[in-house]
Design a protein around this motif. Structure first.
Motif, short mmCIF file in Angstrom:
data_model
loop_
_atom_site.label_atom_id
_atom_site.label_comp_id
_atom_site.label_asym_id
_atom_site.label_seq_id
_atom_site.Cartn_x
_atom_site.Cartn_y
_atom_site.Cartn_z
N LEU A 125 -5.31 17.97 26.33
CA LEU A 125 -4.11 18.00 25.35
C LEU A 125 -3.20 16.90 25.02
O LEU A 125 -2.74 16.76 24.15
N GLY A 126 -3.38 16.12 26.13
CA GLY A 126 -2.55 14.71 26.23
C GLY A 126 -1.19 15.04 26.49
O GLY A 126 -0.70 16.03 26.72
N THR A 127 -0.45 13.75 26.64
CA THR A 127 1.05 14.11 26.91
C THR A 127 1.84 13.99 25.61
O THR A 127 1.52 13.05 24.75
N GLU A 128 2.98 14.67 25.38
CA GLU A 128 3.75 14.72 24.03
C GLU A 128 4.78 13.78 24.23
O GLU A 128 5.54 14.00 25.28
N VAL A 129 5.18 12.86 23.72
CA VAL A 129 6.39 11.94 23.62
C VAL A 129 7.40 12.55 22.65
O VAL A 129 7.06 12.86 21.34
N LEU A 130 8.52 13.07 23.31
CA LEU A 130 9.29 13.76 22.44
C LEU A 130 10.95 12.88 22.56
O LEU A 130 11.42 12.82 23.54
N VAL A 131 11.42 12.48 21.34
CA VAL A 131 12.58 11.53 21.05
C VAL A 131 13.53 12.23 20.19
O VAL A 131 13.16 12.68 18.98
N VAL A 132 14.59 12.48 20.69
CA VAL A 132 15.57 13.40 20.18
C VAL A 132 16.93 12.54 19.79
O VAL A 132 17.48 12.15 20.67
N PRO A 133 17.02 12.34 18.36
CA PRO A 133 17.99 11.44 18.05
C PRO A 133 19.60 12.48 18.21
O PRO A 133 19.45 13.38 17.99
N LEU A 134 20.31 12.02 19.01
CA LEU A 134 21.39 12.64 19.14
C LEU A 134 22.23 13.02 17.93
O LEU A 134 23.10 13.84 18.07
N ASP A 135 22.28 12.14 17.01
CA ASP A 135 23.19 12.49 15.92
C ASP A 135 22.33 13.49 14.87
O ASP A 135 23.09 13.79 14.01
N GLU A 136 20.81 13.46 15.02
CA GLU A 136 20.15 14.43 14.46
C GLU A 136 19.23 15.11 15.34
O GLU A 136 18.27 15.01 15.21
N PRO A 137 19.61 15.96 16.20
CA PRO A 137 18.89 16.60 17.17
C PRO A 137 17.86 17.63 16.73
O PRO A 137 16.85 17.83 17.33
N GLU A 138 18.18 18.07 15.60
CA GLU A 138 17.22 18.89 14.88
C GLU A 138 15.86 18.16 14.18
O GLU A 138 15.03 18.72 13.67
N ARG A 139 15.76 16.98 14.34
CA ARG A 139 14.98 16.03 13.46
C ARG A 139 14.20 14.97 14.73
O ARG A 139 14.56 13.78 14.57
N PRO A 140 13.45 15.30 15.62
CA PRO A 140 13.05 14.57 16.62
C PRO A 140 11.76 13.94 16.24
O PRO A 140 11.21 14.14 15.22
N PHE A 141 11.25 12.87 16.87
CA PHE A 141 10.19 12.32 16.74
C PHE A 141 9.08 12.61 17.74
O PHE A 141 9.56 12.79 18.91
N ARG A 142 7.95 13.00 17.40
CA ARG A 142 7.22 13.41 18.44
C ARG A 142 5.60 13.21 18.16
O ARG A 142 5.15 13.08 16.87
N PHE A 143 4.92 12.62 19.15
CA PHE A 143 3.63 12.26 18.94
C PHE A 143 2.73 12.35 20.30
O PHE A 143 3.45 12.39 21.32
N GLN A 144 1.47 12.39 20.08
CA GLN A 144 0.40 12.61 21.52
C GLN A 144 0.16 11.00 21.70
O GLN A 144 -0.16 10.12 21.14
N VAL A 145 0.03 11.02 23.30
CA VAL A 145 -0.56 9.84 23.89
C VAL A 145 -1.69 10.48 25.19
O VAL A 145 -1.48 11.73 25.33
N ASP A 146 -2.17 9.38 25.60
CA ASP A 146 -3.05 9.81 26.71
C ASP A 146 -2.19 10.62 27.96
O ASP A 146 -1.23 10.07 28.08
N PRO A 147 -2.88 11.56 28.55
CA PRO A 147 -2.18 12.32 29.67
C PRO A 147 -1.74 11.63 30.71
O PRO A 147 -2.58 10.54 31.23
#
Length: 476
Positions: free
Chosen positions: A262-284
């Motif tokens: 399944l890999g590891t998901e990177v989840l980056v949450v902008p504090l000024d727009e927390p409902e619009r995160p960046f997310r993508f998969q990388v190696d586990p």
């Protein structure tokens, strides 16, 4: 999975740290060796599992233990210590009933198989960390609600939802962002979908949920890290076998499995727009704890202790049984995250086994140089951490602090010297278990004179079971 190796002989010493807390008490004078700096005024709070059995039944994992909060208060060169079990609702109910009533992380529900069906809730053992917020002290456990304690004597006040803000769990790892005058934390809700709730606790006492984000599955999420503009989560491919859990088959700890495909998901949450995160998969990969993070142009630098898989869960469980052939395999890594391009680059900065990373308060969320860690001496990866280390995160060079044989330090806490914000100019505080004396003490080290060893020790007259996390509250 690596082959088992017989436990090392030294494990027989540190294993006594996992005996039940022998007594509870409020603040009382501690015997001091050396000289406690007069400017060091405040209280070190620590939390950790401190009961390792329930009505004659031994717990199976370090995480199962009922929590106790300890405190060492320093003032005028003197020390006072206190330690008390956190009287959670479940612990009180079990003691009243005279038997075990609840499931723990690796303890099954004590009822019949039929009675276990549908049981997703585990006991709140309140055993992982502490938080001081709004002049209130809380014991934290990621699968439960915070439990408030008296700052006067550590007696339990009770669970709190912060005026209804919390409906489920609240992580044991809040992170403060000084520039925003607020602390941030998360909780997870399991159901048809797994949700990540994000919370803001302002310094002025206000609290709110800032977002609820879907997660890729029912996972184990222990910690995150914050910069001035983002919250960063690495969601590992650990998944809970929900159907087995609902049917009462196995325990929570047993039903968490490693799914590397399944890999590891990177989840980056902008504090000024927390409902619009960046997310993508990388190696586990897996991690328990982060050291620090900071912004670097459009990228984010994230430092952490990285594991190749989830076998660390078994290593932690082995601690309460005196060790095993498994070795701790966490090493210090630096990740560079480019959220807009969905790229993560990671490199190892120190190849030695380490954990419980901390940085100086002045370095939080900023470019920095030094991380303070618990570490294994060469050849001791199957035991408790037996050294401290100061790691230069830029060069990868580490300076080890060797303690006397049989001394096992807790997570190192950095306290700045008066008038200094330099990240290498302060005091290192660690609660040490002395296996030979079966006793615990606070050790104080000068960060600029590490080779001198502790400049002062403040002794409890008993042992305090090995603690996970804590923090320093300076005197006002």
């Amino acid at each position: 999975m690596q082959a088992a190796i017989p436990p090392s002989p030294s494990s027989q010493g540190w294993s006594r740290a996992f005996q039940d807390l022998p007594r509870e008490h409020g603040f009382e004078p501690l015997r001091v060796e050396g000289t406690i700096p007069a400017e060091l005024r405040g209280t070190l709070y620590r939390n950790g599992p401190s009961l390792f059995s329930s009505f004659g039944e031994s717990y199976r994992h370090w995480f199962d233990g009922d929590g106790a909060v300890s405190a060492v208060r320093l003032e005028g060169g003197k020390a006072e210590g206190a330690v008390r079990l956190v009287q959670t609702q479940e612990l009180v109910a079990e003691r009243a009933a005279g038997r075990r009533l609840y499931a723990n992380y690796c303890m099954p529900h004590p009822g019949s198989l039929l009675g276990r069906i549908g049981q997703m809730r585990s006991k709140n053992v309140a055993n992982t960390s502490v938080m001081v917020w709004n002049d209130r002290l809380f014991a934290l456990y990621e699968a439960g609600i915070p439990v408030e304690l008296s700052m006067e004597d550590l007696s339990t006040i009770g669970e709190t939802t912060f005026d209804g803000l919390l409906s489920a769990a609240f992580s044991a790892h809040p992170h403060r962002i000084p520039s925003r005058r607020a602390s941030y934390n998360f909780g997870m809700r399991f159901g048809r979908h797994t949700l990540l709730d994000l919370f803001e606790l302002r310094d002025d006492g206000g609290a709110r949920r800032i977002a609820s984000l879907p997660l890729p599955g029912p996972t184990l999420l222990h910690d995150f890290i914050a910069t001035e503009r983002h919250l960063i989560f690495f969601v590992s491919p650990v998944r809970l076998r929900v159907m087995r859990q609902l049917l009462g088959v196995g325990t929570v700890g047993e039903n968490f499995v490693w799914r590397p495909e399944l890999g590891t998901e990177v989840l980056v949450v902008p504090l000024d727009e927390p409902e619009r995160p960046f997310r993508f998969q990388v190696d586990p990969f897996f991690q328990w704890h982060f050291a620090n993070a900071f912004e670097q142009g459009e990228s984010i630098v994230v430092d952490l202790v990285r594991y190749p898989d989830f076998e660390t869960n078994l290593w932690l469980g082995d601690r309460v049984r005196g060790g095993s052939g498994r070795e701790a395999r966490g090493t210090f890594h630096r990740a560079i995250v480019d959220p807009r391009r969905s790229v993560l680059r990671m490199e190892e900065r120190w190849s030695e086994s380490c954990e419980f990373p901390r940085v100086a308060p002045s370095a939080t969320g900023k470019p920095y140089r030094f991380a303070w860690l618990g570490a294994h001496a060469p050849g001791s990866r199957r035991d408790l951490y037996d050294q401290l280390a100061r790691l230069d995160v830029e060069s990868g060079e580490a300076r080890r602090v060797e303690l006397p044989a049989g001394h096992y330090p807790s997570e190192p806490i950095f306290v700045h010297k008066a008038g200094s914000a330099a990240e290498d100019d302060g005091w290192i505080l660690t609660l040490v278990y002395d296996a030979r004396a079966h006793q615990s003490h606070l050790a104080i080290l000068d960060s600029k004179r590490l080779d001198d060893g502790p400049i002062a020790r403040a002794y409890f007259d008993h042992h305090v079971p090995f603690t996970f996390h804590g923090g320093w509250l300076g005197a006002k």
